[in-house]
Design a protein around this motif. Structure first.
Motif, PDB file in Angstrom:
ATOM      1  N   UNK A 167      19.201  42.274  45.301  1.00 60.20           N
ATOM      2  CA  UNK A 167      20.016  43.565  45.802  1.00 60.20           C
ATOM      3  C   UNK A 167      20.239  43.529  47.177  1.00 60.20           C
ATOM      4  N   UNK A 168      19.822  42.568  47.862  1.00 59.38           N
ATOM      5  CA  UNK A 168      19.895  42.618  49.411  1.00 59.38           C
ATOM      6  C   UNK A 168      18.685  43.167  50.004  1.00 59.38           C
ATOM      7  N   UNK A 169      17.818  43.447  49.468  1.00 56.22           N
ATOM      8  CA  UNK A 169      16.807  44.522  50.308  1.00 56.22           C
ATOM      9  C   UNK A 169      15.862  43.161  51.215  1.00 56.22           C
ATOM     10  N   UNK A 170      15.058  43.910  51.912  1.00 61.09           N
ATOM     11  CA  UNK A 170      13.851  43.334  52.637  1.00 61.09           C
ATOM     12  C   UNK A 170      12.558  43.990  52.065  1.00 61.09           C
ATOM     13  N   UNK A 171      11.663  43.004  52.373  1.00 58.14           N
ATOM     14  CA  UNK A 171      10.445  43.548  51.711  1.00 58.14           C
ATOM     15  C   UNK A 171       9.390  43.480  52.942  1.00 58.14           C
ATOM     16  N   UNK A 172       8.385  44.395  53.256  1.00 52.54           N
ATOM     17  CA  UNK A 172       7.799  44.661  54.349  1.00 52.54           C
ATOM     18  C   UNK A 172       6.355  44.925  54.088  1.00 52.54           C
ATOM     19  N   UNK A 173       5.251  43.971  54.754  1.00 49.25           N
ATOM     20  CA  UNK A 173       4.055  44.006  54.759  1.00 49.25           C
ATOM     21  C   UNK A 173       3.258  44.650  55.660  1.00 49.25           C
ATOM     22  N   UNK A 174       2.163  45.431  55.191  1.00 48.77           N
ATOM     23  CA  UNK A 174       1.114  46.088  56.076  1.00 48.77           C
ATOM     24  C   UNK A 174      -0.023  45.511  56.139  1.00 48.77           C
ATOM     25  N   UNK A 175      -1.062  45.693  56.765  1.00 47.63           N
ATOM     26  CA  UNK A 175      -2.570  45.101  56.834  1.00 47.63           C
ATOM     27  C   UNK A 175      -2.973  45.122  55.493  1.00 47.63           C
ATOM     28  N   UNK A 176      -2.355  45.736  54.659  1.00 50.16           N
ATOM     29  CA  UNK A 176      -2.824  45.490  53.192  1.00 50.16           C
ATOM     30  C   UNK A 176      -2.943  44.001  52.867  1.00 50.16           C
ATOM     31  N   UNK A 177      -1.991  43.041  53.336  1.00 44.90           N
ATOM     32  CA  UNK A 177      -2.048  41.698  53.105  1.00 44.90           C
ATOM     33  C   UNK A 177      -3.037  40.932  53.583  1.00 44.90           C
ATOM     34  N   UNK A 178      -3.978  41.709  54.299  1.00 37.64           N
ATOM     35  CA  UNK A 178      -5.112  40.946  55.293  1.00 37.64           C
ATOM     36  C   UNK A 178      -6.419  41.204  54.180  1.00 37.64           C
ATOM     37  N   UNK A 184      -1.692  40.087  44.931  1.00 39.78           N
ATOM     38  CA  UNK A 184      -0.414  40.340  44.446  1.00 39.78           C
ATOM     39  C   UNK A 184       0.444  40.310  45.673  1.00 39.78           C
ATOM     40  N   UNK A 185      -0.211  40.884  46.890  1.00 38.96           N
ATOM     41  CA  UNK A 185       0.942  41.177  47.782  1.00 38.96           C
ATOM     42  C   UNK A 185       1.043  39.536  48.444  1.00 38.96           C
ATOM     43  N   UNK A 186      -0.047  38.901  48.403  1.00 39.40           N
ATOM     44  CA  UNK A 186       0.188  37.457  48.992  1.00 39.40           C
ATOM     45  C   UNK A 186       1.155  36.731  47.950  1.00 39.40           C
ATOM     46  N   UNK A 187       0.835  36.885  46.737  1.00 43.10           N
ATOM     47  CA  UNK A 187       1.867  35.970  45.995  1.00 43.10           C
ATOM     48  C   UNK A 187       3.300  36.435  46.118  1.00 43.10           C
ATOM     49  N   UNK A 188       3.858  37.664  46.491  1.00 42.22           N
ATOM     50  CA  UNK A 188       4.847  38.315  46.854  1.00 42.22           C
ATOM     51  C   UNK A 188       5.445  37.842  48.268  1.00 42.22           C
ATOM     52  N   UNK A 189       4.307  37.919  49.376  1.00 43.57           N
ATOM     53  CA  UNK A 189       4.864  37.270  50.564  1.00 43.57           C
ATOM     54  C   UNK A 189       5.288  35.841  50.503  1.00 43.57           C
ATOM     55  N   UNK A 227      -1.749  36.391  59.278  1.00 44.16           N
ATOM     56  CA  UNK A 227      -1.906  36.352  57.803  1.00 44.16           C
ATOM     57  C   UNK A 227      -0.698  35.791  57.026  1.00 44.16           C
ATOM     58  N   UNK A 228       0.422  36.487  57.341  1.00 41.13           N
ATOM     59  CA  UNK A 228       1.776  36.138  57.034  1.00 41.13           C
ATOM     60  C   UNK A 228       1.963  34.731  57.268  1.00 41.13           C
ATOM     61  N   UNK A 229       1.638  34.394  58.670  1.00 41.42           N
ATOM     62  CA  UNK A 229       1.855  32.875  59.057  1.00 41.42           C
ATOM     63  C   UNK A 229       1.317  31.849  58.337  1.00 41.42           C
ATOM     64  N   UNK A 230      -0.039  32.235  57.977  1.00 46.90           N
ATOM     65  CA  UNK A 230      -0.849  31.392  57.064  1.00 46.90           C
ATOM     66  C   UNK A 230      -0.309  31.064  55.755  1.00 46.90           C
ATOM     67  N   UNK A 231       0.126  32.185  55.272  1.00 40.25           N
ATOM     68  CA  UNK A 231       0.661  32.238  53.825  1.00 40.25           C
ATOM     69  C   UNK A 231       2.063  31.254  53.842  1.00 40.25           C
ATOM     70  N   UNK A 232       2.670  31.352  54.886  1.00 35.16           N
ATOM     71  CA  UNK A 232       3.990  30.902  54.920  1.00 35.16           C
ATOM     72  C   UNK A 232       4.027  29.337  55.687  1.00 35.16           C
ATOM     73  N   UNK A 233       2.734  28.913  55.989  1.00 41.39           N
ATOM     74  CA  UNK A 233       2.533  27.536  56.729  1.00 41.39           C
ATOM     75  C   UNK A 233       3.471  27.579  58.039  1.00 41.39           C
ATOM     76  N   UNK A 234       3.527  28.668  58.818  1.00 39.24           N
ATOM     77  CA  UNK A 234       3.957  28.843  59.953  1.00 39.24           C
ATOM     78  C   UNK A 234       2.958  29.120  61.017  1.00 39.24           C
ATOM     79  N   UNK A 235       3.391  28.919  62.317  1.00 42.97           N
ATOM     80  CA  UNK A 235       2.603  29.108  63.611  1.00 42.97           C
ATOM     81  C   UNK A 235       2.658  30.793  63.426  1.00 42.97           C
ATOM     82  N   UNK A 236       1.890  31.379  63.972  1.00 46.45           N
ATOM     83  CA  UNK A 236       1.777  32.792  64.250  1.00 46.45           C
ATOM     84  C   UNK A 236       2.905  33.168  65.309  1.00 46.45           C
ATOM     85  N   UNK A 237       3.346  32.426  66.459  1.00 48.52           N
ATOM     86  CA  UNK A 237       4.616  32.617  67.191  1.00 48.52           C
ATOM     87  C   UNK A 237       5.863  32.428  66.330  1.00 48.52           C
ATOM     88  N   UNK A 238       5.915  31.612  65.496  1.00 49.76           N
ATOM     89  CA  UNK A 238       7.095  31.280  64.561  1.00 49.76           C
ATOM     90  C   UNK A 238       7.307  32.616  63.802  1.00 49.76           C
TER      91      UNK A 238
END
Ligand code: NI
Length: 259
Positions: A167-178, A184-189, A227-238
């Motif tokens: 639908x064109x929406x964004x998804x945003x994560x808080x500290x709950x991801x950690x 469930x949040x990690x799967x969605x992320x 945490x998101x960087x780790x899930x996505x295989x990115x550096x924290x800076x990226x």
């Protein structure tokens, strides 16, 4: 270069040291903050903070938990704030069926529809809060296909995340991801396209590990970024750069100079 896309510096938890906390953020690597309001008083406070700090932007609207006093005549005030350059979204709006003492569901839905209609009229994005109301949320959003938004503090399923992305929406994560129980949040992320992700603190709530339980401020968004960087295989800076660019695109804010 972090963008905390959701923090409540109008909250009373910041009364003792609000301006010290905000003034420190740039040197702590936080380049941008969006402060949503939850009723008229907090929306006014958000607009005021946005005028005081160049890196703070505001959103205005009624949160479902505090929408009891909402009257359709409030739309005039909301519309007036939206003409302000530092007001970049309608929010925090949504549905919250978690607390029994919350305003009646029919009132929440009526308030929500008015805010979505305003967002459509003004072509502004919305910041959406949904707790235990996935079904009604999706039903109402389908009635406003032109409204773009961010599902803040995302707590739904991968399927719901995929439908929102469609639908064109964004998804945003808080500290709950950690948090340990955030499977469930990690799967969605992991499932959402990288260009649709944003990070936030929801300060003063939701402090990430290792600060869980303490008062949160935007400097702690780095932990969610890691945490998101780790899930996505990115550096924290990226991850910081991409989520900042995503937030700037979504809210129509020009990206700060990379130093
Ligand atoms: Ni919030």
């Amino acid at each position: 270069m972090l963008f905390d896309t959701h923090a409540h510096y109008d909250a009373e938890q910041f009364d003792p040291d609000r301006h010290e906390v905000l003034a420190r953020l740039p040197e702590q690597g936080v380049s941008l903050v969006v402060n949503p309001g939850c009723d008229l008083a907090t929306s006014a406070a958000a607009v005021e903070l946005a005028h005081r700090y160049p890196f703070v932007y505001a959103a205005v609207g009624y949160h479902p938990e505090t929408c009891a006093p909402y009257r359709p005549s409030d739309l005039e005030q909301l519309r007036a704030w939206c003409r302000d350059d530092k007001v970049v979204a309608i929010g925090e709006i949504g549905l919250d069926y978690y607390w029994e003492e919350n305003p009646p569901r029919e009132h929440q839905k009526a308030v929500l529809r008015d805010h979505l209609a305003l967002a459509q009229e003004l072509d502004l994005p919305v910041i959406f809060h949904n707790r235990e109301a996935h079904g009604d949320t999706m039903d109402i959003l389908r009635q406003f296909p032109r409204v773009r938004g961010v599902m803040h503090c995302f707590s739904g399923s991968v399927e719901m995340a995929r439908e929102l992305v469609k639908m064109g929406w964004m998804i945003s994560f808080t500290g709950v991801l950690t948090y340990k129980n955030a499977r469930k949040s990690v799967e969605a992320a992991a499932a959402v396209p990288m260009e649709r992700l944003m990070i936030e603190t929801d300060s003063p709530y939701m402090a990430p590990v290792p600060h869980r339980g303490k008062r949160c401020d935007s400097s702690l968004v780095i932990h969610t970024c890691e945490t998101l960087a780790r899930i996505r295989g990115l550096t924290t800076e990226e991850c910081a750069r991409i989520t900042l660019e995503n937030g700037c695109r979504f809210f129509g804010i020009s990206a700060p100079e990379i130093s």
